[in-house]
Design an enzyme around this catalytic site. Sequence first.
Site, short mmCIF file in Angstrom:
data_model
loop_
_atom_site.label_atom_id
_atom_site.label_comp_id
_atom_site.label_asym_id
_atom_site.label_seq_id
_atom_site.Cartn_x
_atom_site.Cartn_y
_atom_site.Cartn_z
N GLU A 29 -7.38 -1.22 -45.65
CA GLU A 29 -6.28 -0.46 -45.78
C GLU A 29 -5.24 -1.49 -47.30
OE1 GLU A 29 -3.83 1.65 -42.75
OE2 GLU A 29 -6.23 2.19 -41.91
N GLU A 34 -13.70 7.64 -39.49
CA GLU A 34 -12.90 7.82 -38.47
C GLU A 34 -12.79 9.29 -38.35
OE1 GLU A 34 -9.78 4.76 -38.75
OE2 GLU A 34 -10.25 3.92 -39.22
O1 G3I Z 1 0.30 5.53 -25.52
C1 G3I Z 1 1.23 5.40 -25.87
C2 G3I Z 1 2.51 5.90 -25.22
O2 G3I Z 1 2.28 5.87 -23.95
C3 G3I Z 1 3.72 4.90 -25.61
O3 G3I Z 1 4.79 6.07 -25.39
C4 G3I Z 1 3.70 4.87 -27.30
C5 G3I Z 1 5.13 3.35 -27.86
O4 G3I Z 1 4.66 2.85 -28.61
O5 G3I Z 1 2.81 3.70 -27.49
C6 G3I Z 1 1.75 4.77 -27.59
O6 G3I Z 1 0.39 3.56 -27.88
C7 G3I Z 1 0.06 4.07 -28.88
C8 G3I Z 1 -2.11 4.32 -29.30
O7 G3I Z 1 -1.62 4.42 -30.45
C9 G3I Z 1 -1.58 5.21 -28.65
O8 G3I Z 1 -3.24 5.56 -28.36
C10 G3I Z 1 0.26 2.78 -29.38
O9 G3I Z 1 1.66 2.53 -29.76
C11 G3I Z 1 -0.19 2.52 -31.03
O10 G3I Z 1 0.00 1.32 -31.94
C12 G3I Z 1 -1.57 2.80 -31.22
O11 G3I Z 1 -1.79 3.12 -32.54
C13 G3I Z 1 -2.28 2.65 -32.79
C14 G3I Z 1 -2.97 2.62 -34.60
O12 G3I Z 1 -4.35 2.79 -35.10
C15 G3I Z 1 -2.40 1.94 -34.63
O13 G3I Z 1 -2.76 0.02 -34.22
C16 G3I Z 1 -3.97 4.00 -32.56
O14 G3I Z 1 -3.99 4.07 -31.17
C17 G3I Z 1 -5.23 4.03 -33.10
O15 G3I Z 1 -5.44 5.38 -33.13
C18 G3I Z 1 -5.15 3.80 -34.72
O16 G3I Z 1 -5.90 3.68 -35.51
C19 G3I Z 1 -5.92 3.34 -36.87
C20 G3I Z 1 -7.26 2.90 -38.01
O17 G3I Z 1 -7.59 1.60 -36.68
C21 G3I Z 1 -7.07 3.05 -38.43
N1 G3I Z 1 -6.70 3.91 -39.90
C22 G3I Z 1 -6.38 4.70 -39.18
C23 G3I Z 1 -6.34 5.14 -37.82
C24 G3I Z 1 -5.21 5.99 -37.73
O18 G3I Z 1 -3.44 5.54 -37.27
#
Ligand code: G3I
Length: 356
Positions: free
Chosen positions: A162, A267
Amino acid sequence: MIAGRKLYRFLMTTALAGLLLSGCKRTAVEPEPPAPITIRSEASYPWGAAVTPTHLANNAPYIRTARNEYDRITPENHMKMSFIHPEPGRYDWTGSDIVANFARQNGQKLHGHTLIWHQSVPDWVLNFDGDSTAWENLFRSHIQTVVAKYRGVVSSWDVVNEAFEDDGTLRNTIWLQKLGPGYIARAFQYARETDPAALLFYNDYGQEYKPAKMRAIVALATEFRRNNIPLDGLGIQMHIELRTDDAGIATALRESASTGLLVHISELDIALNINNDKNFQPNDALFAQQARKYANVVRAYRQNVPPAQRHGITTWNVGDADSWLLWYKQAPEFPLPFDVNYERKPAYQAILDALN
Ligand code: G3I
């Protein structure tokens, strides 16, 4: 790939030939019952999913699905900088090792995601105080350490994720600010120097509806080729929804393939709750629309990406309960080919039907 049903057909043919050669005496070993048909067994390219280490450790239906359904897995989060490099000089391989061991135990390939991104940057990096040499050392040693740890284990990497805005300009990330626009090329060089065998990808989202971003990515690939910067493939994330235009999907795939590089739908998920309605309930008609959309993506991949350039298709996690969209939207969502119980949804059969 000879897997599942393909393997069964091969065994049947071999057993039949054996029977004929032995004068039709029924001495041949009865073949095993047919392996179940899966997308993986029928696809001529790798079929993958992003995975969550905690589920791989203790969720039996998740483990079974992740093991049986995919040629390749990707850690959804646990190779990102904030997870893997939480403090200066300290790397935490716990989550990434769970995923890597699972892939090894099950004979699956491992796609690494992601070395350099503007999100999931730990606070110690955001607050890092150093001159340009110190920043370059931080950047280089992060890439080299992570790639070296998984040398020979990760077969392909999202090196930079990105880096472009939707209008095709370079995103104003901490990496651009501290390292200048050449950081993208240098990330690929550092990765290639560390593991010459790993395939290196540039990964981004929105190519299917932002032509300026798509053009910028094609221009990057052209510039890299001219300057001998190592780049093997382009990842199109494909986080889409029911109303995403099919023509845009086909154009993005065709233009990515026009570079001659590998193309990875990296993805994939297809959202149903387009208004993020907190009381949303899906129904059969919506699941049927979703199935058609999945089929359209799979067909567009086949029609626009030549076989030799197909790195494969990866869904962004396994079942509907595992999707990032639940957390991101704070609303119900059902974007994947498996439901919350890891049962196949209509999308699953539609993908199978669209493969050939
Ligand atoms: O599950 C917890 C939840 O219990 C809590 O209340 C909340 C508070 O912030 O956090 C939740 O976890 C989050 C997690 O995703 C849940 O799946 C994390 O904060 C959050 O940082 C995390 O986000 C990830 C995101 O990238 C940022 O790293 C996503 O899982 C993940 O699917 C997403 O993936 C990205 C790819 O890397 C790049 N392309 C886009 C894609 C979607 O955004």
